[in-house]
Write an enzyme that holds these catalytic residues in place. Structure first.
Site, PDB file in Angstrom:
ATOM      1  CD1 TRP A 102      -9.479  -2.287  -6.306  1.00  0.00           C
ATOM      2  CD2 TRP A 102     -10.475  -1.200  -7.992  1.00  0.00           C
ATOM      3  NE1 TRP A 102     -10.345  -1.373  -5.764  1.00  0.00           N
ATOM      4  CE2 TRP A 102     -10.972  -0.686  -6.770  1.00  0.00           C
ATOM      5  CE3 TRP A 102     -10.957  -0.671  -9.184  1.00  0.00           C
ATOM      6  CZ2 TRP A 102     -11.923   0.332  -6.709  1.00  0.00           C
ATOM      7  CZ3 TRP A 102     -11.908   0.335  -9.130  1.00  0.00           C
ATOM      8  CH2 TRP A 102     -12.383   0.834  -7.904  1.00  0.00           C
ATOM      9  CG  ASP A 172      -3.742  -0.913  -9.199  1.00  0.00           C
ATOM     10  OD1 ASP A 172      -3.273  -0.063  -8.423  1.00  0.00           O
ATOM     11  OD2 ASP A 172      -4.972  -1.044  -9.415  1.00  0.00           O
ATOM     12  CE  LYS A 196      -8.487   3.945  -3.399  1.00  0.00           C
ATOM     13  NZ  LYS A 196      -8.446   2.872  -4.367  1.00  0.00           N
TER      14      LYS A 196
END
Ligand SMILES: *Cc1c(COP(=O)(O)O)cnc(C)c1O
Length: 362
Positions: A102, A172, A196
């Protein structure tokens, strides 16, 4: 079939109480005679939903008044672009710490809009640790430093925030959102996709220090991707993801009722310890992350034998332990043990692992 213990990395398990409440509201939300999916985003009812959700996340995270809370679409992925578009506006340069897929993807996206510099990386050991971030080659002409604080795929988490030498930090936090208290003032921007650890897919919450919300964006930035457009319109510039905002609002209430983020941290540490303690003494299973970099949320592990891994995933599924297969890029297993995963679920997993070990250890 009843409910399973769902170890999915995302979209992931939600609190049962929240699902039941949404079910109760489905046909008639608070006497409106309609569901939240069917009402105008300009209605008084929805205005209450979004305002209450914002106030509740502000309370939970103790968000200072000089930070905006935006409810956005396009996934975390869209913010990989929006961040450089909105923030690379002084020196057109930023530093990235590469701790997994990511972060790498965010880095790749930033390169389109300016000079993105790799400050450190743990690619040398398949991202199984967080590099030392105490003295990185950060220069004051960087508009920000970027991290992915909890790495969903590799199961690592920054044990401490990097020393950014005074440069703004962007994080993030998708896979650790609301899993423990953080000090919002340590960041310029904290953001994450909610699918998530918080709610349904299709919503990103971005917490942004106000002075970063300006007209000075990358030339050609679409109106929708300018944080200023979204901030000036309280996330209602166009139709937002009303349903996801509503479910997140219910999750915020659930978190408040269950002791807030301090209590979540205690619970999450307790759950993770059960699993890590087992892995540390197991003769069959092995955790893949260096102990100092371990995530509380995503726990990858292997047997060292791909066939045995596949057998484990299959038999676990038959025993009601779902979605334990590791990410397609790393293989093995991964247990995601988010806020809504009860301790009993982790205990059931460890019991199953013990049984599997007894049956399969040669
Ligand atoms: C899942 C995930 C993403 C990607 O999120 P999308 O909402 O699918 O764009 C980004 N960062 C982290 C840390 C993730 O876990």
């Amino acid at each position: 079939m009843g409910r399973v213990y769902n170890f999915s990395a995302g979209p992931a398990v939600l609190p049962e109480e929240v699902l039941l409440e949404a079910q109760k509201d489905m046909l008639d939300y608070k006497g409106t005679g309609m569901s939240v999916m069917e009402m105008s985003h300009r209605s008084k009812m929805f205005d209450d939903i979004i305002k209450t959700a914002e106030q509740d996340i502000r309370d939970l995270m103790n968000i200072p008044d000089n930070y905006k809370v935006l409810f956005l679409q396009g996934g975390a992925f869209q913010q990989f672009a929006a961040i450089p578009m909105n923030m690379m506006n002084k020196h057109h340069k930023a530093g990235y710490i590469i701790t997994g897929q990511w972060a790498k993807k965010a880095f790749g996206e930033a390169k389109i809009y300016g000079e993105a510099v790799e400050l450190a990386s743990s690619a040398d050991k398949t991202f199984s640790y967080i590099p030392d971030c105490s003295d990185l080659p950060i220069t004051d002409d960087m508009d920000y430093v970027y991290i992915c604080q909890n790495n969903t795929i590799y199961g690592t988490k920054f044990p401490t925030l990097p020393n950014t030498k005074g440069v703004d930090l962007v994080a993030d936090v998708s896979s650790m959102f609301l899993s423990e208290p953080i000090n919002v003032s340590d960041y310029a921007v904290v953001y994450g996709g909610v699918q998530k650890n918080v709610g349904p897919a299709g919503l990103v919450i971005a917490i942004i220090r106000e002075d970063l919300i300006t007209e000075e964006t990358y030339p050609g930035t679409p109106t929708m991707l300018k944080w200023k457009t979204q901030a000036d319109n309280d996330s209602l510039f166009n139709t937002p993801n009303c349903w996801a905002i509503y479910i997140c609002g219910l999750v915020f209430k659930w978190l408040k009722k269950n002791g807030g983020l301090e209590a979540m941290k205690v619970r999450n540490e307790e759950k993770a310890k059960i699993l890590y303690d087992f892995l540390d003494q197991s003769k069959l299973f092995k955790g893949t992350v260096e102990p100092g970099s371990r995530s509380l949320m995503n726990v990858p592990f292997v047997t060292g034998d791909e066939e045995l891994d596949a057998k484990f995933v299959k038999e676990a599924k038959a025993a009601g332990l779902e979605n334990l297969k590791g990410h397609r890029t790393v293989g093995g297993m991964r247990a995601s043990i988010y806020n809504a995963m009860p301790k009993e679920g982790v205990e059931a997993l460890v019991e199953f692992m013990k049984k599997f070990e007894a049956e399969n250890l040669k």
